[in-house]
Design a protein around this motif. Structure first.
Motif, PDB file in Angstrom:
ATOM      1  N   ALA A   1       0.823  -1.220   0.000  1.00 27.69           N
ATOM      2  CA  ALA A   1       0.000   0.000   0.000  1.00 27.69           C
ATOM      3  C   ALA A   1       0.853   1.265   0.000  1.00 27.69           C
ATOM      4  CB  ALA A   1      -0.932   0.000   1.207  1.00 27.69           C
ATOM      5  N   PHE A   2       2.079   1.190   0.520  1.00 33.07           N
ATOM      6  CA  PHE A   2       2.977   2.342   0.561  1.00 33.07           C
ATOM      7  C   PHE A   2       4.040   2.252  -0.532  1.00 33.07           C
ATOM      8  CE2 PHE A   2       1.216   1.489   4.713  1.00 33.07           C
ATOM      9  CZ  PHE A   2       0.649   2.715   5.023  1.00 33.07           C
ATOM     10  N   ALA A   3       4.493   1.041  -0.827  1.00 36.49           N
ATOM     11  CA  ALA A   3       5.542   0.856  -1.829  1.00 36.49           C
ATOM     12  C   ALA A   3       5.097   1.304  -3.210  1.00 36.49           C
ATOM     13  CB  ALA A   3       5.966  -0.608  -1.874  1.00 36.49           C
ATOM     14  N   THR A   4       3.803   1.261  -3.492  1.00 41.09           N
ATOM     15  CA  THR A   4       3.275   1.626  -4.808  1.00 41.09           C
ATOM     16  C   THR A   4       2.500   2.942  -4.773  1.00 41.09           C
ATOM     17  OG1 THR A   4       1.272   0.329  -4.394  1.00 41.09           O
ATOM     18  CG2 THR A   4       3.086  -0.805  -5.493  1.00 41.09           C
ATOM     19  N   ALA A   5       2.702   3.724  -3.735  1.00 45.03           N
ATOM     20  CA  ALA A   5       1.934   4.961  -3.539  1.00 45.03           C
ATOM     21  C   ALA A   5       2.666   6.171  -4.100  1.00 45.03           C
ATOM     22  CB  ALA A   5       1.664   5.158  -2.050  1.00 45.03           C
ATOM     23  N   GLN A   6       1.953   7.279  -4.188  1.00 48.12           N
ATOM     24  CA  GLN A   6       2.591   8.543  -4.542  1.00 48.12           C
ATOM     25  C   GLN A   6       3.667   8.869  -3.501  1.00 48.12           C
ATOM     26  OE1 GLN A   6      -0.179  11.807  -4.344  1.00 48.12           O
ATOM     27  NE2 GLN A   6      -1.082  11.100  -2.436  1.00 48.12           N
ATOM     28  N   ALA A   7       4.561   9.800  -3.830  1.00 51.62           N
ATOM     29  CA  ALA A   7       5.769  10.030  -3.045  1.00 51.62           C
ATOM     30  C   ALA A   7       5.496  10.323  -1.573  1.00 51.62           C
ATOM     31  CB  ALA A   7       6.567  11.174  -3.666  1.00 51.62           C
ATOM     32  N   SER A   8       4.467  11.111  -1.274  1.00 53.26           N
ATOM     33  CA  SER A   8       4.222  11.493   0.124  1.00 53.26           C
ATOM     34  C   SER A   8       3.830  10.292   0.977  1.00 53.26           C
ATOM     35  CB  SER A   8       3.141  12.572   0.205  1.00 53.26           C
ATOM     36  OG  SER A   8       1.943  12.134  -0.403  1.00 53.26           O
ATOM     37  N   ASP A   9       3.011   9.386   0.430  1.00 45.46           N
ATOM     38  CA  ASP A   9       2.602   8.205   1.188  1.00 45.46           C
ATOM     39  C   ASP A   9       3.705   7.149   1.222  1.00 45.46           C
ATOM     40  OD1 ASP A   9       0.102   9.187   1.915  1.00 45.46           O
ATOM     41  OD2 ASP A   9      -0.813   8.514   0.056  1.00 45.46           O
ATOM     42  N   PHE A  10       4.447   7.023   0.140  1.00 51.92           N
ATOM     43  CA  PHE A  10       5.625   6.151   0.112  1.00 51.92           C
ATOM     44  C   PHE A  10       6.572   6.545   1.244  1.00 51.92           C
ATOM     45  CE2 PHE A  10      10.029   5.531  -1.350  1.00 51.92           C
ATOM     46  CZ  PHE A  10      10.030   4.213  -1.771  1.00 51.92           C
ATOM     47  N   ALA A  11       6.866   7.840   1.341  1.00 45.70           N
ATOM     48  CA  ALA A  11       7.785   8.333   2.367  1.00 45.70           C
ATOM     49  C   ALA A  11       7.210   8.155   3.770  1.00 45.70           C
ATOM     50  CB  ALA A  11       8.099   9.808   2.109  1.00 45.70           C
ATOM     51  N   LYS A  12       5.920   8.416   3.919  1.00 45.06           N
ATOM     52  CA  LYS A  12       5.286   8.286   5.234  1.00 45.06           C
ATOM     53  C   LYS A  12       5.417   6.865   5.771  1.00 45.06           C
ATOM     54  CE  LYS A  12       0.763   8.171   5.529  1.00 45.06           C
ATOM     55  NZ  LYS A  12      -0.678   8.551   5.589  1.00 45.06           N
ATOM     56  N   GLY A  13       5.102   5.878   4.930  1.00 42.50           N
ATOM     57  CA  GLY A  13       5.198   4.495   5.357  1.00 42.50           C
ATOM     58  C   GLY A  13       6.614   4.108   5.724  1.00 42.50           C
ATOM     59  N   ALA A  14       7.583   4.531   4.901  1.00 43.34           N
ATOM     60  CA  ALA A  14       8.978   4.160   5.127  1.00 43.34           C
ATOM     61  C   ALA A  14       9.541   4.797   6.398  1.00 43.34           C
ATOM     62  CB  ALA A  14       9.815   4.570   3.914  1.00 43.34           C
ATOM     63  N   ILE A  15       9.313   6.088   6.579  1.00 39.19           N
ATOM     64  CA  ILE A  15       9.851   6.773   7.760  1.00 39.19           C
ATOM     65  C   ILE A  15       9.184   6.259   9.031  1.00 39.19           C
ATOM     66  CG2 ILE A  15      10.082   9.009   8.915  1.00 39.19           C
ATOM     67  CD1 ILE A  15      11.976   8.522   6.499  1.00 39.19           C
ATOM     68  N   PHE A  16       7.900   5.954   8.970  1.00 38.52           N
ATOM     69  CA  PHE A  16       7.207   5.399  10.130  1.00 38.52           C
ATOM     70  C   PHE A  16       7.849   4.080  10.565  1.00 38.52           C
ATOM     71  CE2 PHE A  16       3.817   2.695  11.924  1.00 38.52           C
ATOM     72  CZ  PHE A  16       3.439   3.477  13.006  1.00 38.52           C
ATOM     73  N   LEU A  17       8.170   3.221   9.614  1.00 38.51           N
ATOM     74  CA  LEU A  17       8.775   1.926   9.948  1.00 38.51           C
ATOM     75  C   LEU A  17      10.186   2.101  10.508  1.00 38.51           C
ATOM     76  CD1 LEU A  17       7.578  -0.313   6.991  1.00 38.51           C
ATOM     77  CD2 LEU A  17       6.974  -0.568   9.408  1.00 38.51           C
ATOM     78  N   LEU A  18      10.982   2.976   9.911  1.00 35.39           N
ATOM     79  CA  LEU A  18      12.342   3.184  10.403  1.00 35.39           C
ATOM     80  C   LEU A  18      12.332   3.798  11.792  1.00 35.39           C
ATOM     81  CD1 LEU A  18      14.101   4.435   7.143  1.00 35.39           C
ATOM     82  CD2 LEU A  18      14.281   2.165   8.211  1.00 35.39           C
ATOM     83  N   ASP A  19      11.407   4.707  12.041  1.00 35.96           N
ATOM     84  CA  ASP A  19      11.275   5.283  13.379  1.00 35.96           C
ATOM     85  C   ASP A  19      10.814   4.223  14.376  1.00 35.96           C
ATOM     86  OD1 ASP A  19      11.487   7.733  14.945  1.00 35.96           O
ATOM     87  OD2 ASP A  19       9.311   7.645  15.155  1.00 35.96           O
ATOM     88  N   SER A  20       9.921   3.338  13.938  1.00 33.51           N
ATOM     89  CA  SER A  20       9.439   2.260  14.805  1.00 33.51           C
ATOM     90  C   SER A  20      10.558   1.296  15.180  1.00 33.51           C
ATOM     91  CB  SER A  20       8.310   1.485  14.107  1.00 33.51           C
ATOM     92  OG  SER A  20       7.207   2.324  13.844  1.00 33.51           O
ATOM     93  N   LEU A  21      11.570   1.199  14.322  1.00 34.61           N
ATOM     94  CA  LEU A  21      12.715   0.324  14.589  1.00 34.61           C
ATOM     95  C   LEU A  21      13.829   1.034  15.356  1.00 34.61           C
ATOM     96  CD1 LEU A  21      12.788  -1.618  11.226  1.00 34.61           C
ATOM     97  CD2 LEU A  21      12.705  -2.670  13.493  1.00 34.61           C
ATOM     98  N   LYS A  22      13.507   2.216  15.887  1.00 36.85           N
ATOM     99  CA  LYS A  22      14.423   2.968  16.760  1.00 36.85           C
ATOM    100  C   LYS A  22      15.684   3.427  16.037  1.00 36.85           C
ATOM    101  CE  LYS A  22      11.600   1.576  20.061  1.00 36.85           C
ATOM    102  NZ  LYS A  22      10.524   2.460  20.566  1.00 36.85           N
ATOM    103  N   CYS A  23      15.582   3.659  14.730  1.00 35.85           N
ATOM    104  CA  CYS A  23      16.725   4.211  14.011  1.00 35.85           C
ATOM    105  C   CYS A  23      16.990   5.635  14.505  1.00 35.85           C
ATOM    106  CB  CYS A  23      16.459   4.249  12.506  1.00 35.85           C
ATOM    107  SG  CYS A  23      16.417   2.631  11.729  1.00 35.85           S
ATOM    108  N   GLU A  24      18.249   5.954  14.730  1.00 33.98           N
ATOM    109  CA  GLU A  24      18.597   7.315  15.155  1.00 33.98           C
ATOM    110  C   GLU A  24      18.580   8.272  13.970  1.00 33.98           C
ATOM    111  OE1 GLU A  24      22.223   9.652  17.478  1.00 33.98           O
ATOM    112  OE2 GLU A  24      21.875   7.519  17.835  1.00 33.98           O
ATOM    113  N   PHE A  25      18.964   7.769  12.787  1.00 32.55           N
ATOM    114  CA  PHE A  25      19.014   8.589  11.578  1.00 32.55           C
ATOM    115  C   PHE A  25      18.314   7.876  10.419  1.00 32.55           C
ATOM    116  CE2 PHE A  25      22.914   9.626  13.917  1.00 32.55           C
ATOM    117  CZ  PHE A  25      22.869  11.009  13.941  1.00 32.55           C
TER     118      PHE A  25
END
Length: 404
Positions: A73-97
């Motif tokens: 649903a995010f991998a095939t989305a327009q840029a804003s939703d693609f980015a939202k899904g990706a950053i949410f997951l990286l933040d959920s994994l406690k990435c510092e950067f």
């Protein structure tokens, strides 16, 4: 352990990706690099060259510590939703950067641009609507509105006509809007731009250029200077097994059948189908024996090639407007591959994760977002028109995360 996240497609993993990976680790002084990667269908609305498991193996072989899947649903989305899904997951994994490549190469410009557009949101949206009414495509309307809003700015801003800058802006925007703790870094993109042709005298080329050479010559030797040897090995193994790489041209018989088994009204129910384009899609499918000829009939100033491809991706995978509207943020973390270092990092986080960590999918059949990923994977293998690839249907139930 300090972790840095990157957002990738690796279609395929090439020397430019290796440069980005190594620079991300060095610039953030991180112990772990986590890649959130698109599955079998990509943000430009097309099937991946090889499947997600193969691309995840390429990544870990080259030094990525953990690869997780960005849901369909995010991998095939327009840029804003693609980015939202990706950053949410990286933040959920406690990435510092999170670290992204850009033509800009400077973070300040991204922050200034976000502040400008968020401060002038109403005027920006009005300008976008005005330009769309003039019959131009949505991306071009965005760029024209941005030029208008930024005309009198006295601070450095990002050139949002550049594809990596656009994605970078949306990563920054997503981090702000999610109130994420993850911090951005950017690396200047070197040598090859997003759509550049592959230059035989260089060792870095864009993934687009590499795929063009590969499909033109169908010979892995022609692209081996642009890829790490581990990527070439994975591509060779894949092609030996399945005799085909993923592309819409190869998928066209299946896609055409799916389009024509619908009525025009039924096509309008699929995500991103708007403004009556379902009529043009159906009519062109009736007359076109190849994907290229089909696209040449329906492309227009109003709809970009990429946007049309995303529509077709959703038709192919039976992803509707109704389903899209129910999917706001990723609902799980699904590892595809990891190094021993990545495994140790993931194990250290398990008790603190707010999202379920899914290694085996059989116990999560109630998760609609996950089931969509599995459906897309199965349809990908069918589209390859290969008997051996058809045996991969249901592979998501059999595969555990790869540990290298």
């Amino acid at each position: 352990m300090k972790a840095t996240g990157i957002v990738v497609e690796y279609n395929p993993f090439h020397n430019g990706h290796l440069y980005h990976l190594n620079q991300s680790r060095s610039k953030t002084n991180s112990d772990v690099i986590i890649a959130v990667m698109s599955g079998n269908f990509l943000q430009r609305g097309e099937p991946a060259l090889v499947d997600k498991w193969t691309r995840a193996k390429m990544a870990v072989s080259a030094g990525v510590d953990l690869v997780i899947e960005l849901p369909y649903a995010f991998a095939t989305a327009q840029a804003s939703d693609f980015a939202k899904g990706a950053i949410f997951l990286l933040d959920s994994l406690k990435c510092e950067f999170f670290c992204f490549g850009s033509e800009e190469g400077s973070l300040d410009s991204f922050h200034h641009t976000y502040q400008l557009l968020s401060t002038n949101k109403a005027d920006y949206n009005t300008a976008i609507s005005t330009f769309i009414k003039q019959g131009i495509s949505y991306p071009k309307a965005l760029n024209e509105a941005y030029k208008l809003i930024s005309a009198n700015s006295t601070v450095p801003l990002v050139d949002l006509s550049k594809p990596n800058n656009i994605l970078g802006y949306h990563y920054i925007e997503a981090a702000y809007k999610l109130n994420a703790s993850i911090k951005p870094e950017t690396i200047h993109r070197v040598i090859a731009n997003y759509h550049d042709e592959a230059n035989p005298s260089e060792t870095i080329a864009s993934a687009t250029g590499i795929r063009k050479v590969l499909f033109g010559e169908m010979n892995l030797t022609s692209i081996q200077s642009f890829l790490p040897s581990t990527s070439i090995t994975e591509l060779q193994t894949w092609h030996t097994a399945y005799k085909a790489f993923g592309s819409w041209e190869g998928f066209w018989p299946s896609l055409r059948l799916i389009i024509l088994r619908h009525t025009k009204a039924q096509l309008a129910n699929y995500a991103e189908i708007t403004e009556g384009i379902e009529n043009a899609i159906w009519d062109a499918a009736m007359k076109s024996e190849s994907f290229q000829s089909f696209m040449m009939q329906i492309k227009s100033k109003r709809f970009t090639w990429t946007r049309i491809q995303r529509m077709l991706t959703h038709i192919y995978n039976c992803f509707t407007w109704n389903e899209l509207e129910q999917m706001d943020l990723p609902t799980y973390i699904r590892p595809l591959a990891m190094s021993k270092n990545g495994q140790a990092y993931l194990n250290s986080l398990k008790k603190d994760l707010q999202l379920p960590l899914i290694s085996r999918v059989a116990a999560h059949k109630e998760n609609d977002m996950l089931m969509l990923d599995l459906k897309a994977s199965n349809l990908y293998y069918l589209g390859l028109q290969s008997t051996n690839a058809h045996e991969m249907i249901g592979n998501d139930y059999r595969n555990a995360p790869i540990i290298q």
